[in-house]
Design a protein around this motif. Structure first.
Motif, mmCIF file in Angstrom:
data_model
loop_
_atom_site.group_PDB
_atom_site.id
_atom_site.type_symbol
_atom_site.label_atom_id
_atom_site.label_comp_id
_atom_site.label_asym_id
_atom_site.label_seq_id
_atom_site.Cartn_x
_atom_site.Cartn_y
_atom_site.Cartn_z
ATOM 1 N N VAL A 122 0.850 -1.187 0.000
ATOM 2 C CA VAL A 122 0.000 0.000 0.000
ATOM 3 C C VAL A 122 0.885 1.236 0.000
ATOM 4 N N LEU A 152 -3.246 6.380 1.855
ATOM 5 C CA LEU A 152 -3.944 6.248 3.137
ATOM 6 C C LEU A 152 -4.207 7.621 3.727
ATOM 7 N N ASP A 153 -5.179 7.695 4.624
ATOM 8 C CA ASP A 153 -5.484 8.941 5.332
ATOM 9 C C ASP A 153 -4.624 9.032 6.585
ATOM 10 N N TYR A 210 0.091 8.052 11.284
ATOM 11 C CA TYR A 210 -0.884 7.118 10.717
ATOM 12 C C TYR A 210 -1.302 6.108 11.781
#
Length: 940
Positions: A661, A666-667, A710
């Motif tokens: 990923v 990603l947030d 994150y």
């Protein structure tokens, strides 16, 4: 491809059509319609001057071009500023027709026409802007197709012309049987609305691009009389491969469109066009070159048919012609005299004429790279290179592919020795590229060389990305770095060039980028013909990974789905004589159904190294190989006519593919910097991320002092990134990088990094980490110029081995309307089977039922196929429901019966403690309501 150079110059000369486009100006349109059906009524040609006229006079015009006669026409001539009418009674056979009105005009909406049948309007339109000198210029002639009009004897047809200043002039109305575009049985189904709608748009528009009788797009060519000649008097089989205002096809375009055309059933059209190009090669003055373009009539297209000799084009045409043989298994692709001669000359005199010299006994003495010759346009498909290239990587890539194709053609002809020779030559071409076309200083491949041998590795559009599509490169670290370079530069391409990007990215299992570009093509819906065909083929070849080998009755498939599309099913895809249905569920499940044809050998591929692949409930040890550098595990199984075979990849190491990923996708929970704004996929100043000359498509750009946080929630095992000072600053910057996990420092730069420091690569274990923090510090000397990049930052997801639901213990006693709930069996104790597919695991039940499991927040996804078990054939009507902690997460959108297609569900159960699976009888009783949760599984 139509040249943009000539297109720009012609923009002012081409008419803009208002409303529906038209058909066959100046041609006896009836001649084309006569091919529609031997039994079709008509055609009927009505000369308007012979109709009952009101406010129309007659006028005869002798149309000439360059003092040569083109057409002599008697018009019904109206009056400026007035309304005129022409009326007649139809006396032909009852039927559905296209009415093609031929008229003369130059002014946009200078005249408005209305066509009625029995006073009911069937069409109306305004004249388009034409660029004739005056009404005597044949460029002023245009047509309008009013499609699918029902007529019967006695109907009154009336044409009304209302002038807004221009004088109306109408020649005739041709009434021909309505044919419409060809149709295709190919379908796609998925839970992704964008994919479904985009595929349907591409399919419908591509079919509408064929040269069928009455096609309303046809007939607007400015110099329409130049589309045909004595050898080509009528429209020939084909489809658009040019700008839509050019009734023609170009060899680059139709080569690229041919895969999508096959999927839609347009094999005859593709064969005719490619054969036409192949036949050009031995014409006087062609020296092995196909023409650049042909008209819809098959004549040389008058705008730039002979020009634009772009070196990749003969190799590309040959490569794609052989691909059609792989799709169809039709030996005509090998043995047709024009095609066979073209293959031989391309690999013979054409290569020799472009300075290729082979030395099979001492390859070190050979020169394997084709070079542009005097008078030829470009060495690359990029038409505007800044350098005078004589050789280009995309041309060499297509040469390489055509050599591989030729080796297979020779093998099919029985020439084993020749086949081996050309296979080895192709290998040497790729090896030569690897040894001589790598720019070590800039860490990327060279895209072209000039006559002095100077190589250029800067961004070069087609010359850059097509080398990857054609399979050049090491299929390892160099290829991966170059794909990153492409991704960092691919947003400045024209629409035709972007149509290649989905298939290129999919080919290297960069599925996220492939889908991103395919989604853009599908949502933008550009009118350029290539886009519609590629909306189809990028799904078939790219997303679904279909690799045809019809001559050997074989097909291979590999899933390249992303999380946006948990499953996709295509139906009625033709490979040779077989009609196939293929469904991918995620990247580890595939089902192939052989709707009809002989037994086909299916190579079910899955990216990664797996311990087992389960086929219809039986586990097999797979083989492995590489596909463009990516490991695939596969099994080969026969699929007989009428049979469905399901393959599921089991436990194993995914080899880093499919579970990686990009951090920028990603947030983050928090992001801050002491200067500027933290950016995704850009430097802090908003430029492409670049470290020491290497561009990165993905990553995070920040500035000291900064931190980015994150929430991983223990879902990942590795964090990888290149780190350093972005190239946008050249002095003063001094930074250090830190990685923290759950408050513990996992990494810190061993030394201070400056603009001249080598790029550093880090690979950090984050197994079990819930909170990841990425920090950049200023080393205590202030933040001036401290532009820092987490370049190409990625996380590797924690393996998600699926847990069969039947392997878990349910809570309490399930409720059921009849019988007892069964594990791995139907409610009657038979193997679970839905629409012919057998499942080795699952839950068999009967309405009304509820089955409960205690998940305790330990899983993220619940996946299952659902439907009525094959053991009942009538009366059953059920719905399925999934509940989590008392909230309904899913319900069947429609009632399922024994004839309903199998449904696939993929439900987010993150944080769910109590999972309930319910089957209801839809309120009509439980008779025969045998229901299966087939292949039901949970993912952590």
């Amino acid at each position: 491809m139509p040249s943009r150079r000539s297109a720009c110059a012609l923009t002012a000369l081409l008419a803009t059509t208002v409303g529906t486009a038209l058909a066959f100006p100046g041609a006896p349109a009836a001649a084309e319609a006569a091919t529609a059906s031997a039994a079709a009524p008509g055609p009927y040609v009505i000369e308007v001057e012979n109709m009952s006229l009101t406010n129309f006079a007659t006028e005869t015009v002798n149309h000439t071009w360059n003092n040569n006669p083109v057409d002599n026409v008697t018009y019904a001539k109206g009056s400026s500023g007035q309304t005129s009418t022409a009326r007649t009674t139809f006396n032909g056979d009852a039927g559905t027709y296209d009415l093609i009105t031929r008229y003369n005009g130059n002014t946009q909406n200078g005249v408005t026409y209305k066509l009625t049948v029995n006073a009911a309007t069937v069409d109306s339109w305004g004249t388009s802007r034409r660029y004739g000198r005056d009404h005597t210029d044949p460029v002023s002639i245009d047509t309008r197709t009013s499609g699918k009009v029902a007529l019967r004897a006695g109907d009154v047809i009336e044409l009304t012309a209302t002038s807004a200043g221009e004088v109306p002039r109408v020649d005739r109305i041709t009434i021909q049987a309505h044919v419409g575009p060809p149709t295709s049985t190919l379908t796609l189904n998925s839970p992704n609305a964008t994919l479904n709608e985009g595929f349907k748009w591409g399919k419908d528009r591509a079919l509408a691009m064929t040269f069928y009788p009455g096609n309303p797009m046809m007939g607007h060519e400015p110099e329409w009389w130049r589309l045909k000649n004595a050898a080509h008097p009528k429209v020939e089989p084909g489809y658009w491969g040019a700008y839509t205002n050019r009734e023609s096809y170009y060899n680059r375009d139709i080569s690229h469109q041919s895969d999508g055309a096959h999927a839609l059933g347009l094999d005859a059209e593709t064969f005719h066009m490619m054969k036409t190009f192949a036949a050009d090669a031995d014409d006087p003055g062609q020296n092995g070159w196909p023409l650049w373009a042909h008209s819809s009539y098959g004549a040389m297209y008058y705008i730039d048919g002979t020009g634009f000799r772009e070196l990749p084009s003969p190799f590309n045409l040959m490569t794609k012609a052989y691909k059609q043989y792989q799709w169809t298994g039709d030996s005509a692709w090998l043995n047709d005299p024009d095609l066979a001669a073209f293959y031989d000359s391309t690999m013979g005199s054409f290569l020799t004429g472009h300075e290729v010299r082979w030395n099979d006994t001492d390859p070190s003495q050979e020169q394997p790279v084709s070079k542009k010759q005097q008078g030829e346009y470009t060495a690359t498909f990029f038409e505007f290179p800044n350098e005078n290239l004589v050789s280009a990587a995309d041309s060499l890539g297509y040469q390489y592919q055509s050599m591989l194709a030729y080796a297979e053609i020779l093998k099919a002809r029985g020439d084993t020795a020749g086949s081996t020779k050309w296979t080895e030559r192709a290998k040497r071409v790729r090896s030569h590229f690897e040894s001589n076309w790598w720019d070590a200083a800039n860490n990327r491949y060279v895209r072209g060389k000039d006559a002095a041998g100077t190589g250029y590795s800067s961004w070069g559009h087609e010359a850059s990305f097509l080398m990857m599509l054609t399979g050049l490169g090491d299929h390892g670290p160099r290829t991966n770095a170059y794909l990153d370079f492409i991704a960092a530069n691919d947003d400045d391409l024209n629409v035709e060039a972007t149509s290649y990007l989905p298939e290129m990215y999919y080919q290297y299992n960069r599925s996220r980028e492939g889908w991103s570009w395919l989604k853009k093509l599908m949502t933008d819906k550009n009118t350029y013909p290539e886009i519609s065909f590629l909306a189809v083929s990028s799904v078939i070849d790219g997303m679904m990974g279909v690799q045809p080998d019809a001559p050997r009755d074989k097909v291979a498939t590999v899933s390249r789905l992303t999380s946006e599309t948990p499953w996709v099913e295509i139906d009625h895809l033709k490979v040779g004589d077989n009609d196939l249905k293929l469904k991918h569920t995620g990247t580890t499940g595939s089902t192939l159904t052989n709707n009809s044809g002989g037994t086909v050998s299916w190579e079910a591929q899955f990216y990664g190294s797996f311990d087992k692949i389960t086929v219809n409930g039986t586990a097999y040890t797979p083989q492995t190989k590489t596909l463009y550098g990516k490991t695939v595990s596969y099994v080969t199984v026969p699929v007989a006519a009428g049979q469905s075979v399901a393959a599921t990849a089991g436990s194993g190491d995914d080899g880093g593919t499919g579970r990686t990923v990009d951090l920028s996708d990603l947030d983050w929970a928090d992001a801050r910097a002491d200067f500027g704004t933290v950016r995704k996929d850009r430097s802090v100043d908003g430029n492409p991320i670049r470290l020491n000359g290497t561009a990165y498509a993905k990553g995070l750009g920040t500035h000291a002092n900064g931190s980015i946080t994150y929430h991983l929630n223990g879902g990942y095992t590795r964090f990888r990134s290149d780190i350093g000072v972005d190239d946008e600053v050249t002095a003063n910057a001094t930074v250090k990088f830190e990685v923290w996990g759950d408050g513990t420092k996992l990494y810190t730069s061993p030394t201070t990094l400056t603009p001249t420091s080598p790029t550093q690569t880090i690979d950090i274990d984050v197994t079990g980490i819930n909170r990841l923090e990425l920090k950049v510090t200023d080393t205590g000397d202030g933040i001036n110029s401290d532009h820092a990049d987490w370049a190409g930052a990625k996380l590797t997801a924690k393996p998600q081995a699926p847990t069969p639901l039947s392997g878990l213990t349910w809570t309490g006693t399930p409720t059921i309307g009849s019988g007892s709930v069964q594990k791995d069996r139907s409610v009657d104790g038979n193997p679970i089977r839905l629409n012919g597919t057998a499942y080795g695991s699952g839950i068999g039940t009967h309405a009304n039922s509820t089955i409960t499991y205690a998940l305790n927040g330990g899983y993220s996804r619940f996946q299952s196929d659902i439907g009525v078990d094959d053991e009942v054939t009538a009366n059953a009507t059920v719905k399925f429901e999934v509940w989590g902690d008392g909230t309904k997460l899913y319900t069947s959108p429609t009632t399922l019966t024994p004839t309903s297609p199998t449904q696939t569900i993929d439900i987010d159960v993150t944080g769910i403690n109590r999972l309930e699976l319910k089957v209801t009888d839809t309120g009509d009783g439980i008779n025969s309501d045998h229901a299966d949760w087939a292949g039901a599984r949970l993912l952590r």
